[in-house]
Design a protein around this motif. Structure first.
Motif, PDB file in Angstrom:
ATOM      1  N   THR A 186       0.810  -1.221   0.000  1.00  0.00           N
ATOM      2  CA  THR A 186       0.000   0.000   0.000  1.00  0.00           C
ATOM      3  C   THR A 186       0.840   1.266   0.000  1.00  0.00           C
ATOM      4  O   THR A 186       0.365   2.327  -0.393  1.00  0.00           O
ATOM      5  CB  THR A 186      -0.938   0.015   1.224  1.00  0.00           C
ATOM      6  OG1 THR A 186      -0.153  -0.143   2.411  1.00  0.00           O
ATOM      7  CG2 THR A 186      -1.939  -1.127   1.153  1.00  0.00           C
ATOM      8  N   ALA A 187       2.108   1.169   0.450  1.00  0.00           N
ATOM      9  CA  ALA A 187       2.982   2.342   0.447  1.00  0.00           C
ATOM     10  C   ALA A 187       4.426   1.884   0.581  1.00  0.00           C
ATOM     11  O   ALA A 187       4.715   0.911   1.281  1.00  0.00           O
ATOM     12  CB  ALA A 187       2.625   3.296   1.591  1.00  0.00           C
ATOM     13  N   ALA A 188       5.338   2.589  -0.098  1.00  0.00           N
ATOM     14  CA  ALA A 188       6.760   2.264  -0.004  1.00  0.00           C
ATOM     15  C   ALA A 188       7.572   3.489  -0.384  1.00  0.00           C
ATOM     16  O   ALA A 188       7.208   4.213  -1.319  1.00  0.00           O
ATOM     17  CB  ALA A 188       7.114   1.090  -0.919  1.00  0.00           C
ATOM     18  N   ILE A 189       8.666   3.726   0.340  1.00  0.00           N
ATOM     19  CA  ILE A 189       9.519   4.866   0.019  1.00  0.00           C
ATOM     20  C   ILE A 189      10.899   4.653   0.627  1.00  0.00           C
ATOM     21  O   ILE A 189      11.049   3.995   1.666  1.00  0.00           O
ATOM     22  CB  ILE A 189       8.911   6.201   0.541  1.00  0.00           C
ATOM     23  CG1 ILE A 189       9.645   7.391  -0.049  1.00  0.00           C
ATOM     24  CG2 ILE A 189       8.914   6.249   2.062  1.00  0.00           C
ATOM     25  CD1 ILE A 189       8.926   8.721   0.187  1.00  0.00           C
ATOM     26  N   GLN A 190      11.932   5.178  -0.052  1.00  0.00           N
ATOM     27  CA  GLN A 190      13.293   5.111   0.469  1.00  0.00           C
ATOM     28  C   GLN A 190      13.584   6.341   1.315  1.00  0.00           C
ATOM     29  O   GLN A 190      13.117   7.451   1.030  1.00  0.00           O
ATOM     30  CB  GLN A 190      14.303   5.011  -0.669  1.00  0.00           C
ATOM     31  CG  GLN A 190      14.290   3.659  -1.364  1.00  0.00           C
ATOM     32  CD  GLN A 190      15.344   3.569  -2.442  1.00  0.00           C
ATOM     33  OE1 GLN A 190      15.247   4.233  -3.458  1.00  0.00           O
ATOM     34  NE2 GLN A 190      16.360   2.747  -2.218  1.00  0.00           N
TER      35      GLN A 190
END
Length: 294
Positions: A23-27
């Motif tokens: 549902t969400a992913a970020i570096q």
């Protein structure tokens, strides 16, 4: 079920997995504006929770990458690590550390040491209210294999799953079979024979940042004279071999040192070779070994 996934190594990142969907992913680097940021991705954790409209209290489990993780380093610290990796004092200290680890593994103190190291990694989470029993440390290469196998989602056929990187949890590559939604590991390559480490050492040898600028050598490779490429390739190809005794993996030949501690060896080996020949030969070596492995 909500699972918060965390990578607290280099290129630190967080993602939220809910009922079979990301549902969400970020570096973390995107939020800190520091390229290749390493360490616990606290801002990324907050951001994926914000995007999903939930909080840590709404997460069922936290999955962390690897049973062990190197201490975070900035780019300057990483460059200094590579610059001094073969200095006599550093080499002797590493030898002493490896010897001590081998001895410790035979004693109850080793498990105690591992537990303390793991505790320092999850401390940020427990301080924010996550229960320790809800934090799961996932084997490094199992995590890589799972991303490929479960990401594809073909559970009807037997699927060959290969992982290959610099190193993680003592390994640099694994061979597994995905069958009926489960992964079974068949073989692995120890990190001392890492092709990724060789590529990183060469990247540093060319005056660039390891674990970041390898793509520049890859992009330069096709422009090299084929004769120069072949010359460097032949020098490198004799360093690893496949054997009938372990047909699913490769190993270092007698000519090759542990690849992470090999800067001086490769600097001497490549003395006088053109920079584009080095890039071409290194890329061909990597591709040929990996294709033969597959």
């Amino acid at each position: 079920m909500r699972i918060l996934g965390i990578n607290d190594g280099h290129n630190a990142a967080a993602c939220l997995y809910e009922d079979g969907e990301v549902t969400a992913a970020i570096q973390e680097e995107r939020l800190r504006r520091v390229k290749n940021w390493s360490g616990m991705p606290t801002l990324a954790i907050d951001e994926v929770l914000r995007i999903a409209g939930t909080s840590l209290n709404g997460v069922d489990f936290v999955a962390m990458n690897g049973h062990h993780a190197a201490f975070p380093m900035t780019r300057d610290e990483l460059m200094r690590e590579y610059r001094h990796i073969n200095d006599p004092g550093v080499a002797m200290r590493r030898l002493a550390q490896r010897t001590a680890r081998r001895i410790m593994r035979r004693t109850p103190f080793y498990e105690s040491y591992r537990e303390r190291r793991q505790a320092t990694r999850v401390q940020v989470l427990t301080e924010r209210g996550v229960k320790r029993e809800h934090v799961v440390l996932v084997d490094h290469h199992t995590a890589h294999a799972a991303a490929a196998y479960y990401g594809w989602g073909n559970f009807d056929d037997d699927v060959l799953v290969l992982t290959c990187d610099g190193a993680g949890d003592g390994l640099c590559a694994t061979v597994s079979v995905g069958r009926g939604g489960r992964l079974e590991r068949l073989a692995s390559v120890p990190q001392a024979a890492s092709l990724g480490n060789i590529y990183a050492i060469f990247t540093f040898r060319m005056g660039m940042g390891p674990i970041e600028h390898e793509y520049k050598l890859m992009a330069l490779a096709p422009y090299a004279d084929p004769r120069g490429t072949e010359r460097v390739y032949q020098e490198l190809r004799r360093l690893v071999r496949f054997t009938d005794a372990a047909p699913l993996t490769w190993e270092r030949s007698a000519h090759c040192p542990e690849t992470y501690c090999s800067y001086r060896f490769f600097k001497t080996l490549m003395e006088g070779e053109r920079f584009d020949w080095i890039a071409g030969g290194l890329q061909k070596f990597t591709e040929e070994v990996l294709c033969e492995w597959v």
